[in-house]
Design a protein around this motif. Sequence first.
Motif, short mmCIF file in Angstrom:
data_model
loop_
_atom_site.label_atom_id
_atom_site.label_comp_id
_atom_site.label_asym_id
_atom_site.label_seq_id
_atom_site.Cartn_x
_atom_site.Cartn_y
_atom_site.Cartn_z
N ALA A 70 6.09 28.75 -70.79
CA ALA A 70 5.66 28.76 -69.39
C ALA A 70 5.67 30.19 -68.84
O ALA A 70 4.74 30.60 -68.15
N LEU A 71 6.71 30.96 -69.16
CA LEU A 71 6.79 32.35 -68.68
C LEU A 71 5.65 33.19 -69.25
O LEU A 71 5.11 34.05 -68.55
N GLU A 72 5.29 32.94 -70.51
CA GLU A 72 4.17 33.67 -71.12
C GLU A 72 2.89 33.43 -70.33
O GLU A 72 2.16 34.37 -70.02
N ARG A 73 2.63 32.15 -70.02
CA ARG A 73 1.40 31.84 -69.29
C ARG A 73 1.46 32.39 -67.87
O ARG A 73 0.46 32.80 -67.31
N LEU A 74 2.67 32.39 -67.30
CA LEU A 74 2.85 32.92 -65.95
C LEU A 74 2.45 34.40 -65.91
O LEU A 74 1.83 34.86 -64.96
N ARG A 75 2.81 35.13 -66.99
CA ARG A 75 2.49 36.56 -67.07
C ARG A 75 0.98 36.78 -66.96
O ARG A 75 0.54 37.76 -66.37
#
Lengths: 359, 359
Positions: free
Chosen positions: B67-72
């Motif tokens: 999720a954090l990767e996509r948020l980036r």
Amino acid sequence: LSTVPAPRAAAILAWLSPEERERVLRLLSEGVARELRDLLAYPPNTAGALMDPRVFTVRETETATAALERLRDAPGEVREIYAIDDEHRLVGVVPLHRLALASREDRIASIVDPAPGMITSTVTREELVEYLARTGLPSIAVVDTEGTLIGVLRHAALVGAAEEEALIDLQRMVGASVDERALSPIGFAVKKRLPWLNINLLTAFLAAAVVGLFESTIATVSALAVMLPVVAGQSGNSGAQALAVTMRGLALREVRGSQWRRLVFKEAMVGAINGFAIAIVAGLGVLVWSRSVGLAVVMAISMVLAMATANFAGASIPILLKRFGQDPAQSASIFLTTVTDIVGFFVFLGLATLAIQML
Amino acid sequence: LSTVPAPRAAAILAWLSPEERERVLRLLSEGVARELRDLLAYPPNTAGALMDPRVFTVRETETATAALERLRDAPGEVREIYAIDDEHRLVGVVPLHRLALASREDRIASIVDPAPGMITSTVTREELVEYLARTGLPSIAVVDTEGTLIGVLRHAALVGAAEEEALIDLQRMVGASVDERALSPIGFAVKKRLPWLNINLLTAFLAAAVVGLFESTIATVSALAVMLPVVAGQSGNSGAQALAVTMRGLALREVRGSQWRRLVFKEAMVGAINGFAIAIVAGLGVLVWSRSVGLAVVMAISMVLAMATANFAGASIPILLKRFGQDPAQSASIFLTTVTDIVGFFVFLGLATLAIQML
């Protein structure tokens, strides 16, 4: 009181007398009481009184890790993180997702954004709503004159401010004071409304003077007096419709620059057309009641002229008030009824006097 | 159009004719056009039409790292993260700080909170403002009838909705339609306002009938006709003040349950006291103008009685409308002027008839 958010608690306390307020504050824990005292020191309806003084702050020299550690221990949900310098002056905001994605040793200074919105505590609610409409921000940092961060204005307070500002127009229109509320003390309401009622009395005497010009016509045809409320009522209501639509257009910034010409023309046309439709019904009504064709025709013609003028005035008054730097709502309906009564009576009784042989 | 937020663009397009709208949509990129078409399919002033369809979503089965990767990579600032299941149904929200602090292998399901607010796309703006006032939420998830997440309502739309809902009361009060705007076409304005003007005409005839009852008194003392606008003007304005203060109190939910008794009593008292103050000035004015002590006394007594009744009515009308399940603003000022005119004329002309020997 210690369980509700501080600005709400302060708002409740603001309604009490100074003695009652002091008594309540002494019952609260020292920390809560101090916070409320600080909030209450701001004049009501300013950013200072509306803000939440509880803000999560990080120093710009801190590391992301240290900030995250403190975030973990923060009570309640943290919605925004403000960065401050050593003098507690606002430096900017740290987007939560940026903090989450930062390398652990990054300094706050390297991930801070300029604050999207910032106001001083003395900004009034009215200016705040104007600022909000322009920027559409969900939260605004509140600083003092030295730039020290002292609180944050959040969504709920801002929605409330916008709604309330709009509703207050209702009161301003009829000459009731902005700070009067439904359950304000009687003495307060009397004192605040009476000056406008006196002004209204003056304008009512003006309307009476117009009727007085035609007293001999009325003495001859007393049926004219019976018809006066119809002329005043219809033009007053039609003008009020134009006023309401225009006020909303101005408040929501739908009418700009030179569009006022179009708006005023449109309203005059709407008044004339509705006036024509009403003239037919009113003329027939008068004919049935008085059996006088002359009276019916005078009524019908007056209706068209009075309603067109009323709508013209209803649209022009708030636009003119605004142009002269006044609040477009301030006593607009008092000015409006002055115009509609005077024009309505003058047209109706004037036509009746000219056509007196046929009544 | 592709540079402004989608709901704003949709709102702009909603003003165009279907042909113009189609022409504009064909000029836009396919993705933007589809989004706008979807938004435009919702009736205006519903949650569906006001929402932003662009939401950042994560699946409950994803890991925090993914999720954090996509948020980036997410374009623009992400303000809220919604968790959905495999059928794209709303599961809850993931607080950003919780995601930031999560262990990298934690599943989203373990850090999701229930969504604080959720509404269906068919909710009207009025219901939305009511919901907002109750909950004070900064953003609300919008779902369809199957619970599928389709968008989010954010701050700016909600502030706008609250402000607009309040301003619309202004229009409802005078019998102008909710959907009329400052620059609506003339034909539209005419059609929407005329029915209320006809009702107002009926009530104006009622007031005229009251005056008609006393036609012989007026024929004897034509000065009475001159004074009629003063009685109507003062009681109308005083009643409108009571109406505005009450409407604001109801809209901001300051008046609850059994407090209406206190409010109505307060208004009647304010009307009587202001009426007394105005009676002195008006009585003196009439005395100077007419040199008739009798007429001055009749005017003064009528003023107190008419203004007390007007304020009583101004407070009661919106409360009664609300109690009977109506909008408290709907044509309130039309009802109010009916009451103030009828009572004012009856009291004034009635007293004059009783005291005719002294006029």
